[in-house]
Every structure is written in C-alpha cells, then in structure tokens.
Write a protein that holds these residues in place. Structure first.
Motif, PDB file in Angstrom:
ATOM      1  N   TRP A  33      16.495  64.473 -52.691  1.00 14.87           N
ATOM      2  CA  TRP A  33      14.773  64.205 -52.895  1.00 14.87           C
ATOM      3  C   TRP A  33      14.618  62.612 -53.205  1.00 14.87           C
ATOM      4  CZ3 TRP A  33      11.452  66.860 -51.086  1.00 14.87           C
ATOM      5  CH2 TRP A  33      11.562  68.414 -51.010  1.00 14.87           C
ATOM      6  N   ARG A  34      15.583  61.958 -53.706  1.00 10.48           N
ATOM      7  CA  ARG A  34      15.292  60.440 -54.094  1.00 10.48           C
ATOM      8  C   ARG A  34      15.395  59.763 -52.752  1.00 10.48           C
ATOM      9  NH1 ARG A  34      20.566  58.286 -56.937  1.00 10.48           N
ATOM     10  NH2 ARG A  34      19.975  56.075 -56.236  1.00 10.48           N
ATOM     11  N   ASN A  35      16.067  60.077 -51.611  1.00  8.86           N
ATOM     12  CA  ASN A  35      16.297  59.525 -50.548  1.00  8.86           C
ATOM     13  C   ASN A  35      14.954  60.001 -49.390  1.00  8.86           C
ATOM     14  OD1 ASN A  35      18.839  57.874 -49.567  1.00  8.86           O
ATOM     15  ND2 ASN A  35      19.460  59.319 -51.061  1.00  8.86           N
ATOM     16  N   ALA A  36      14.681  61.248 -49.430  1.00 10.98           N
ATOM     17  CA  ALA A  36      13.576  61.853 -48.755  1.00 10.98           C
ATOM     18  C   ALA A  36      12.243  61.292 -49.161  1.00 10.98           C
ATOM     19  CB  ALA A  36      13.628  63.180 -49.031  1.00 10.98           C
ATOM     20  N   MET A  37      12.016  61.055 -50.588  1.00  8.58           N
ATOM     21  CA  MET A  37      10.981  60.871 -51.214  1.00  8.58           C
ATOM     22  C   MET A  37      10.654  59.141 -50.873  1.00  8.58           C
ATOM     23  SD  MET A  37      10.510  62.522 -54.837  1.00  8.58           S
ATOM     24  CE  MET A  37      10.243  64.306 -55.085  1.00  8.58           C
ATOM     25  N   ALA A  38      11.620  58.502 -50.951  1.00  8.74           N
ATOM     26  CA  ALA A  38      11.623  57.108 -50.533  1.00  8.74           C
ATOM     27  C   ALA A  38      11.279  56.664 -49.351  1.00  8.74           C
ATOM     28  CB  ALA A  38      13.019  56.485 -50.951  1.00  8.74           C
ATOM     29  N   THR A  39      11.853  57.741 -48.262  1.00  7.16           N
ATOM     30  CA  THR A  39      11.528  57.530 -46.714  1.00  7.16           C
ATOM     31  C   THR A  39      10.117  57.846 -46.597  1.00  7.16           C
ATOM     32  OG1 THR A  39      13.956  58.319 -46.266  1.00  7.16           O
ATOM     33  CG2 THR A  39      12.268  58.574 -44.568  1.00  7.16           C
ATOM     34  N   GLY A  40       9.374  58.926 -47.116  1.00  2.71           N
ATOM     35  CA  GLY A  40       8.228  59.109 -47.145  1.00  2.71           C
ATOM     36  C   GLY A  40       7.279  57.977 -47.621  1.00  2.71           C
ATOM     37  N   LEU A  41       7.496  57.346 -48.775  1.00  4.40           N
ATOM     38  CA  LEU A  41       7.025  56.477 -49.104  1.00  4.40           C
ATOM     39  C   LEU A  41       6.809  55.192 -48.131  1.00  4.40           C
ATOM     40  CD1 LEU A  41       7.448  56.473 -52.987  1.00  4.40           C
ATOM     41  CD2 LEU A  41       5.495  57.154 -51.836  1.00  4.40           C
ATOM     42  N   LEU A  42       7.924  55.007 -47.610  1.00  2.88           N
ATOM     43  CA  LEU A  42       8.172  53.713 -46.706  1.00  2.88           C
ATOM     44  C   LEU A  42       7.665  53.927 -45.369  1.00  2.88           C
ATOM     45  CD1 LEU A  42      11.728  52.834 -47.614  1.00  2.88           C
ATOM     46  CD2 LEU A  42       9.770  51.373 -48.002  1.00  2.88           C
ATOM     47  N   ALA A  43       7.387  55.208 -44.735  1.00  2.00           N
ATOM     48  CA  ALA A  43       6.948  55.623 -43.545  1.00  2.00           C
ATOM     49  C   ALA A  43       5.783  55.001 -43.034  1.00  2.00           C
ATOM     50  CB  ALA A  43       6.740  57.036 -43.442  1.00  2.00           C
ATOM     51  N   PRO A  44       4.551  54.948 -44.002  1.00  3.41           N
ATOM     52  CA  PRO A  44       3.465  54.266 -43.594  1.00  3.41           C
ATOM     53  C   PRO A  44       3.546  52.772 -43.034  1.00  3.41           C
ATOM     54  CG  PRO A  44       2.916  55.721 -45.440  1.00  3.41           C
ATOM     55  CD  PRO A  44       4.282  55.468 -45.292  1.00  3.41           C
ATOM     56  N   PHE A  45       4.224  52.146 -43.714  1.00  2.00           N
ATOM     57  CA  PHE A  45       4.507  50.472 -43.674  1.00  2.00           C
ATOM     58  C   PHE A  45       5.614  50.602 -42.526  1.00  2.00           C
ATOM     59  CE2 PHE A  45       3.779  51.133 -48.155  1.00  2.00           C
ATOM     60  CZ  PHE A  45       2.877  50.737 -48.244  1.00  2.00           C
ATOM     61  N   ALA A  46       6.462  51.280 -42.507  1.00  2.39           N
ATOM     62  CA  ALA A  46       7.563  51.247 -41.470  1.00  2.39           C
ATOM     63  C   ALA A  46       7.279  51.427 -39.981  1.00  2.39           C
ATOM     64  CB  ALA A  46       8.864  52.063 -41.965  1.00  2.39           C
ATOM     65  N   LEU A  47       6.394  52.704 -39.900  1.00  7.08           N
ATOM     66  CA  LEU A  47       5.852  52.932 -38.702  1.00  7.08           C
ATOM     67  C   LEU A  47       4.699  52.494 -38.205  1.00  7.08           C
ATOM     68  CD1 LEU A  47       6.451  56.914 -39.184  1.00  7.08           C
ATOM     69  CD2 LEU A  47       7.964  55.279 -38.193  1.00  7.08           C
ATOM     70  N   THR A  48       4.179  51.471 -38.957  1.00 13.02           N
ATOM     71  CA  THR A  48       2.883  50.445 -38.509  1.00 13.02           C
ATOM     72  C   THR A  48       3.465  49.244 -38.155  1.00 13.02           C
ATOM     73  OG1 THR A  48       2.370  50.378 -40.865  1.00 13.02           O
ATOM     74  CG2 THR A  48       1.327  52.107 -39.612  1.00 13.02           C
ATOM     75  N   ARG A  49       3.797  48.486 -39.216  1.00 16.90           N
ATOM     76  CA  ARG A  49       4.202  46.888 -38.972  1.00 16.90           C
ATOM     77  C   ARG A  49       5.381  46.884 -38.496  1.00 16.90           C
ATOM     78  NH1 ARG A  49       2.466  44.835 -45.115  1.00 16.90           N
ATOM     79  NH2 ARG A  49       0.231  45.521 -44.942  1.00 16.90           N
ATOM     80  N   HIS A  50       6.231  47.692 -38.659  1.00 13.08           N
ATOM     81  CA  HIS A  50       7.880  47.709 -38.418  1.00 13.08           C
ATOM     82  C   HIS A  50       8.281  48.544 -37.180  1.00 13.08           C
ATOM     83  CE1 HIS A  50       8.393  44.701 -41.860  1.00 13.08           C
ATOM     84  NE2 HIS A  50       7.758  45.757 -42.393  1.00 13.08           N
ATOM     85  N   ARG A  51       7.359  49.397 -36.444  1.00 16.63           N
ATOM     86  CA  ARG A  51       7.576  50.556 -35.798  1.00 16.63           C
ATOM     87  C   ARG A  51       8.468  49.709 -34.498  1.00 16.63           C
ATOM     88  NH1 ARG A  51       3.282  54.556 -32.887  1.00 16.63           N
ATOM     89  NH2 ARG A  51       4.907  55.636 -31.608  1.00 16.63           N
ATOM     90  N   ALA A  52       7.963  48.662 -34.021  1.00 13.90           N
ATOM     91  CA  ALA A  52       8.367  47.990 -32.752  1.00 13.90           C
ATOM     92  C   ALA A  52       9.720  47.420 -33.220  1.00 13.90           C
ATOM     93  CB  ALA A  52       7.812  46.826 -32.322  1.00 13.90           C
ATOM     94  N   ALA A  53      10.219  46.946 -34.304  1.00 19.39           N
ATOM     95  CA  ALA A  53      11.669  46.686 -34.705  1.00 19.39           C
ATOM     96  C   ALA A  53      12.429  47.874 -34.903  1.00 19.39           C
ATOM     97  CB  ALA A  53      11.547  45.945 -35.883  1.00 19.39           C
TER      98      ALA A  53
END
Length: 293
Positions: A33-53
């Motif tokens: 859960w600590r990894n899954a929750m952190a992944t979910g919180l990072l998703a909006p930033f990672a999949l927008t600003r860093h999606r291409a990378a």
C-alpha cells in the motif's frame, strides 16, 4: 540543500519502523500500500509533465527501471520475512550490509573503492553493530532469517545502484513513479499468492499506513531517489544507516524508550564513517578533471 534533503530522507525512513510496528496490518500488505498509494499520488504529475520521458525510455532504460522496482520489492519481501525468523537487532545489522554490497557491485563494474571508502564503511557498520547489539543465534530459523536479511541488503544495494543509473537520464518524478509502480505490482502478486489480506483493518490502521507512505515513501525513498543524481550509491547507502539510530531516537521521543550509551557511540561511529567516505569521494571528484585533462 542536498544536506537538508538528506536529513529529511533519514527522518522519513527512521519513522518507517515505529509507524509500521504500530500498524495493525500485515507488513507485506503495508509495503504494497505504501508503494501503491505513492504511485497514485505521483500519477497526475508523472503522466502529464513527465509522460514523454517515461514512455520514451529506451529498452535498456525500461530494463533498468524494472530491475530497480523488482529489487525494491524483493528487499521488502526478504526484510519482512527475516524479522519473523531472527531478532530485529540482527536483521537490522545484516540488512545494513547493503553498503558493502554496493562497494562489491561497483568493483564488479570496474570501479574499485579506495581504502578510505572501505574503511569508512566498515566504521559505520561498526556503529550499527554497537546500536543493535548483534547476538547471532545458531538455530535453524535464525540462520534462515539471517540469510534473508543479508539478501534484503543485497537487493537494497541493487535498487540503489540501478536507480543511480536510471537517474542519469530520467527525472526524479518519472523514475520514482515507474519504480514504485513496478514494485507495487510485484508486491500485489506476492500478497495474493501468499494469502496476505489487503483490507479489513481499522480506520487507525489506514491512517498509519498513509503516514508510512508520506514519511517513509515520499519523504524517505523519493528524496533518496533524487539524491542518487548528486551523490554516489555508497554515500546514499551510508546515509540510510542513520535509520538505525534515527528509529531509536524516534522511539525514545514518542514511546518513552530509554537509550543505551551504545546508541550514542554508534551514532558517532556512523557519522565518522560517513564523513570519511564523503571526504574520499570529494577528493576523487577533484582529481578526476585533472586526470581527464
């Protein structure tokens, strides 16, 4: 700023043990859960600003990210299992051998450590031994537990060394999102395969799981992932040794546990070892440009 971030990371991982110990849920489930929750919180930033990378990683880049995520998951699995078979003190001391595994991996890659780096690392490990009060047992379960703790240290070393390679081309957010996502997927499979429940706990347990995610995952591991771009894996591994006295200090402050004199001696040894290695790395950086010219 890097020193401040290092202190934040150490505080974050130091809170991990006490918080997980206070959480009425299986430790492997907490790790998921600590990894899954952190992944979910990072998703909006990672999949927008860093999606291409993220999507533009080479096959080698994806391979390294998968290795890092799998190593982190294996570290959690081995570490949790070792705590059930051997003492916490021994498991903590043996998993701290991560720094020696990092030195060995670097040597296999043709980057032999100097005598100062090896000596400083051994000095820091002596500090861990002083704090944990290692008392090895020869029972069958204890030996298996000791082996799992060592394996946990090895996988942690692979996670750090591989993460440093990935961070050469990938931002902290992109790498952290990818690594945590892979790690949580593997831990999910492990929980389902071993019958570990993923829900059904009290509201207090969920609050503590969120606290573990914020402190240990976001402020701990995520900051460490950032530092891998500016510090060597050996120095980062030595910084993680401060989790041992850090957890003891947190327990003393919030759980009214008394500290032994060996704790203070161990802190001095760890800091001394860290200072020796950091100074040695600083000299190496100053020498390299002269050699290149």
């Amino acid at each position: 700023m890097n020193v401040v971030l290092a202190l934040v990371a150490v505080l974050g991982v130091s809170l991990s043990g006490p918080l997980m110990a206070a959480t009425a849920a299986p430790v492997l489930a907490i790790a998921f859960w600590r990894n899954a929750m952190a992944t979910g919180l990072l998703a909006p930033f990672a999949l927008t600003r860093h999606r291409a990378a993220i999507t533009g990683q080479t096959r080698n880049g994806w391979g390294l990210s998968i290795v890092a995520g799998a190593a982190l998951a294996a570290h959690f699995a081995c570490w949790v299992a070792s705590l059930k078979l051997t003492s916490v003190a021994v498991a903590t001391a043996l998993v701290s051998m991560q720094v020696l595994f990092v030195i060995a991996i670097d040597a296999l890659r043709g980057r032999r450590a100097t005598a100062s780096v090896v000596g400083g690392s051994l000095l820091a490990l002596a500090g861990v031994a002083a704090i944990s009060g290692v008392d090895l047992s020869l029972s069958r379960d204890a030996i298996i537990g000791d082996g799992l703790a060592l394996a946990g240290g090895l996988f942690a070393a692979i996670y750090v060394v591989t993460g440093a390679r990935v961070r050469e081309t990938l931002s902290t957010t992109a790498y952290t999102f990818t690594c945590y996502g892979i790690c949580s997927a593997i831990l999910l499979v492990a929980c389902l395969a071993t019958g570990v429940p993923l829900s059904g706990w009290s509201a207090r347990a969920w609050v503590l799981i969120v606290a573990v995610m914020v402190c240990a995952q976001l402020l701990g591991h995520s900051v460490i992932n950032h530092l891998l771009a500016v510090m060597s894996p050996v120095v980062v591994s030595l910084l993680l040794l401060l989790e041992v006295p850090g957890a003891a200090l947190v327990a003393a402050a919030f759980l009214d546990e008394s500290l032994q004199w060996a704790t203070y001696a161990g802190i001095v040894l760890i800091l001394a070892g860290l200072a020796v290695v950091t100074a040695a790395n600083g000299r190496a950086r100053r020498v390299e440009p002269l050699v290149a010219d």
